[in-house]
Design a protein around this motif. Structure first.
Motif, PDB file in Angstrom:
ATOM      1  N   SER A 483      -1.165   1.124   3.271  1.00 30.81           N
ATOM      2  CA  SER A 483       0.119   1.749   3.601  1.00 30.81           C
ATOM      3  C   SER A 483       0.238   1.999   5.102  1.00 30.81           C
ATOM      4  CB  SER A 483       0.252   3.064   2.818  1.00 30.81           C
ATOM      5  OG  SER A 483       1.451   3.725   3.164  1.00 30.81           O
ATOM      6  N   ASP A 484      -0.838   2.515   5.704  1.00 28.95           N
ATOM      7  CA  ASP A 484      -0.811   2.790   7.144  1.00 28.95           C
ATOM      8  C   ASP A 484      -0.747   1.503   7.959  1.00 28.95           C
ATOM      9  OD1 ASP A 484      -0.817   5.502   6.766  1.00 28.95           O
ATOM     10  OD2 ASP A 484      -2.986   5.726   7.010  1.00 28.95           O
ATOM     11  N   LEU A 485      -1.464   0.464   7.526  1.00 32.00           N
ATOM     12  CA  LEU A 485      -1.437  -0.805   8.251  1.00 32.00           C
ATOM     13  C   LEU A 485      -0.043  -1.415   8.243  1.00 32.00           C
ATOM     14  CD1 LEU A 485      -4.815  -2.379   7.057  1.00 32.00           C
ATOM     15  CD2 LEU A 485      -4.223  -1.810   9.419  1.00 32.00           C
ATOM     16  N   GLU A 486       0.629  -1.363   7.090  1.00 34.14           N
ATOM     17  CA  GLU A 486       1.979  -1.925   7.029  1.00 34.14           C
ATOM     18  C   GLU A 486       2.940  -1.108   7.891  1.00 34.14           C
ATOM     19  OE1 GLU A 486       5.140  -3.717   3.778  1.00 34.14           O
ATOM     20  OE2 GLU A 486       3.381  -2.579   3.091  1.00 34.14           O
ATOM     21  N   ARG A 487       2.766   0.204   7.904  1.00 37.43           N
ATOM     22  CA  ARG A 487       3.617   1.062   8.741  1.00 37.43           C
ATOM     23  C   ARG A 487       3.408   0.764  10.231  1.00 37.43           C
ATOM     24  NH1 ARG A 487       2.063   5.588  11.281  1.00 37.43           N
ATOM     25  NH2 ARG A 487       0.183   5.764   9.977  1.00 37.43           N
ATOM     26  N   LEU A 488       2.159   0.525  10.607  1.00 37.67           N
ATOM     27  CA  LEU A 488       1.843   0.344  12.019  1.00 37.67           C
ATOM     28  C   LEU A 488       2.075  -1.079  12.507  1.00 37.67           C
ATOM     29  CD1 LEU A 488      -1.488   2.386  12.032  1.00 37.67           C
ATOM     30  CD2 LEU A 488       0.611   3.031  13.250  1.00 37.67           C
ATOM     31  N   HIS A 489       1.749  -2.067  11.661  1.00 41.00           N
ATOM     32  CA  HIS A 489       1.706  -3.451  12.138  1.00 41.00           C
ATOM     33  C   HIS A 489       2.614  -4.412  11.379  1.00 41.00           C
ATOM     34  CE1 HIS A 489      -1.604  -2.325  14.734  1.00 41.00           C
ATOM     35  NE2 HIS A 489      -2.299  -1.879  13.687  1.00 41.00           N
ATOM     36  N   GLY A 490       3.280  -3.943  10.347  1.00 36.52           N
ATOM     37  CA  GLY A 490       4.132  -4.833   9.590  1.00 36.52           C
ATOM     38  C   GLY A 490       3.397  -5.505   8.442  1.00 36.52           C
ATOM     39  N   PRO A 491       4.123  -6.237   7.593  1.00 32.16           N
ATOM     40  CA  PRO A 491       3.536  -6.778   6.358  1.00 32.16           C
ATOM     41  C   PRO A 491       2.638  -7.990   6.547  1.00 32.16           C
ATOM     42  CG  PRO A 491       5.837  -7.436   6.559  1.00 32.16           C
ATOM     43  CD  PRO A 491       5.579  -6.486   7.695  1.00 32.16           C
ATOM     44  N   ASP A 492       2.627  -8.582   7.749  1.00 27.93           N
ATOM     45  CA  ASP A 492       1.869  -9.823   7.938  1.00 27.93           C
ATOM     46  C   ASP A 492       0.572  -9.622   8.710  1.00 27.93           C
ATOM     47  OD1 ASP A 492       3.912 -11.261   6.656  1.00 27.93           O
ATOM     48  OD2 ASP A 492       5.060 -11.386   8.528  1.00 27.93           O
TER      49      ASP A 492
END
Length: 509
Positions: A483-492
């Motif tokens: 969840s944090d990775l997608e918030r910070l860097h996007g889905p890819d």
């Protein structure tokens, strides 16, 4: 019930079938033991008959516990198998690696390394006798309930002895299994390095759950072996250690000379990853067994035998302290590096230990060269698989560095992570997890909770929980991280994709 040769009573159903025949479980009624009977499916074609004769001769000469024992070989006279050639062999009670990979998808890293290391032990024996297997593949590797590996089917092996150079193939005929064949085998060439390539394919499959090279047809698969590179293991499975991934890449090198020099070298590289093995449900049982008791003693290294001789002269006294210089430190570090390349870890440890003690005595324990020697020693202990010793060494280095540079220095944080990794590999899971948790808190305080270093530590925390069998906790940690990775860097983001792959395997995300 069908009985052949007046003594081998076949089971009602065969246990395996291939292109050249089938394998049946049977009972040797004369000696009252279970055996495997392998029938070869061909008529009187001279070349295939020679191959059968050669298989029986080679297998009979393979006196290694990792190779099934050959009991008998002959041709059936009468009955439903009339005229068929057969081998009677030790019946291995176990699971083949193909089935293990399918069941566990993929195997735990430690078990993949342990299986491959045992295959290396068999190859070391075979290659020393100038035998190459030429058909290593997961279905030819059996793992018994104690975790011992048997390498089956030396039927494609070719002895390289000068007096046995006859080839069993015509100019255009290939022997082997396409998915595991080295590039040079497509040109009719093979060597011990070809077996190492096949082992690389098997190890890749055990670690990733899929073959390194794939194609819709034989031509495409052959092209892939010769020209393409497999997808990096790190993308498929982030918890594979970097040095193990590098070993697989070397094993899969297109040129034979670019692969490891021997099965012994591969064994030494795999050995550090075989610690802390756990039970494999449905395949390998934990606990004490007669085989493990035997192997524990047989596997202990022995001191070299010294024939009785006259008393040696006394050793020369150590050189005076003022003869020690930074040149001695540099030479010791170079020697240790060379010994490590040769997998002579014990000698490297002794070299660094002696020189480190000398450096601390002469230069002082805070001297940069003395500290560097201690760091080298800790790294060698880790690479040698002595994880309790490396953990203690990293811990002491971290304490000293904290006194010099402060508790929050990059050096201290790096050493604390190395100690935690050592603890995990030594089986001290709770202590390792506590240390990782403390590191996450400290680095979040220093760099911010969204710093890449903190995110990477959280990933390692999740993987360590997964490796310890704490699936629910691992899913919680990795879902929060995703969840944090997608918030910070996007889905890819690459790490997000890797974390989601792990979650899919765990049944979360």
């Amino acid at each position: 019930m069908t009985t052949i040769a007046g003594r081998y009573a076949l089971d009602p159903v065969h246990i395996g079938k291939g292109g050249m025949g089938e394998v049946w479980g049977a009972t040797d009624t004369r000696l009252r033991r279970r055996v495997a009977v392998k029938f070869v499916r061909f008529g009187d074609e001279p070349e295939l008959v020679r191959r059968f004769v050669r298989e029986s001769q080679l297998t009979a000469r393979m006196g290694h516990p990792g190779v099934p024992v050959l009991h008998d070989a002959d041709k059936v006279a009468g009955g439903p198998f009339d005229g068929r050639l057969y081998l009677v062999m030790e019946l291995v009670d176990g699971v083949n690696v193909d089935d293990l990979v399918a069941e566990h998808d993929p195997l735990p890293v430690g078990w993949a390394a342990a299986i491959a290391a045992q295959v290396c032990a068999v190859l070391s024996y075979a290659h020393a006798k100038s035998f190459i297997h030429r058909d290593l593949k997961p279905s030819n590797l059996m793992v018994d309930k104690d975790g011992a590996v048997k390498v089956l089917d030396f039927g494609l092996a070719v002895a390289l002895d000068a007096d046995e150079r006859s080839r069993l193939t015509s100019t255009d005929q290939l022997l082997g299994t396409l998915a595991y064949m080295a590039p040079e085998q497509f040109r009719g060439q093979y060597s011990p390095a070809s077996d190492l390539y096949a082992l690389g394919c098997v190890l890749y499959q055990m670690l990733s759950g899929r073959s390194p090279f794939q194609g819709p047809d034989h031509v495409s698969l052959m092209h892939a072996h010769i020209y393409e590179k497999p997808e990096p293991l790190g993308r498929l499975r982030p918890d594979v250690p970097a040095d193990l991934e590098a070993l697989v890449q070397r094993l899969l090198a297109k040129a034979p000379e670019s692969r490891p020099a021997s099965a012994d070298e591969v064994f030494d590289a795999l050995h550090p990853h075989t610690a802390g093995l756990r039970e494999l449900p449905g395949a390998v049982r934990a606990g004490r067994s007669a085989l493990r008791m035997y192997a524990d003693i047989a596997g202990r290294p022995l001191a070299a035998y010294d024939a009785p001789v006259a008393s040696p002269p006394p050793e020369a006294p150590p050189p005076p302290s003022d003869s020690f210089s930074l040149g001695d430190v540099a030479r010791a570090r170079r020697r240790a590096e060379r010994l490590m390349r040769e997998s002579r870890f014990d000698e490297a440890v002794r070299t660094l230990s002696r020189t480190s003690a000398r450096a601390e005595s002469v230069l002082g324990d805070a001297h940069p060269e003395a500290v560097a020697l201690r760091m080298d020693l800790a790294d060698v202990l880790f690479k040698a698989g002595d994880y309790p010793a490396s953990a203690s060494a990293y811990h002491a280095l971290a304490q000293d560095a904290a006194g010099r540079d402060g508790q929050d220095s990059e050096t201290v944080l790096g050493l604390r992570l190395k100690e935690a990794n050592s603890r995990a590999l030594a089986g001290e899971i709770d202590r390792a997890l506590a240390q990782i948790k403390d590191l996450i808190g400290d680095e979040a305080r220093l760099f911010g909770k969204d710093d890449d270093r903190v995110l990477e530590l959280r990933r390692q925390q999740g993987l360590l929980l997964h490796g310890a069998g704490r699936t629910t906790a691992a899913v919680t940690v990795l879902e929060d991280l995703a969840s944090d990775l997608e918030r910070l860097h996007g889905p890819d983001h690459r790490m997000l994709a890797a974390v989601r792959d792990v979650l899919v395997r765990l049944g979360g995300g």
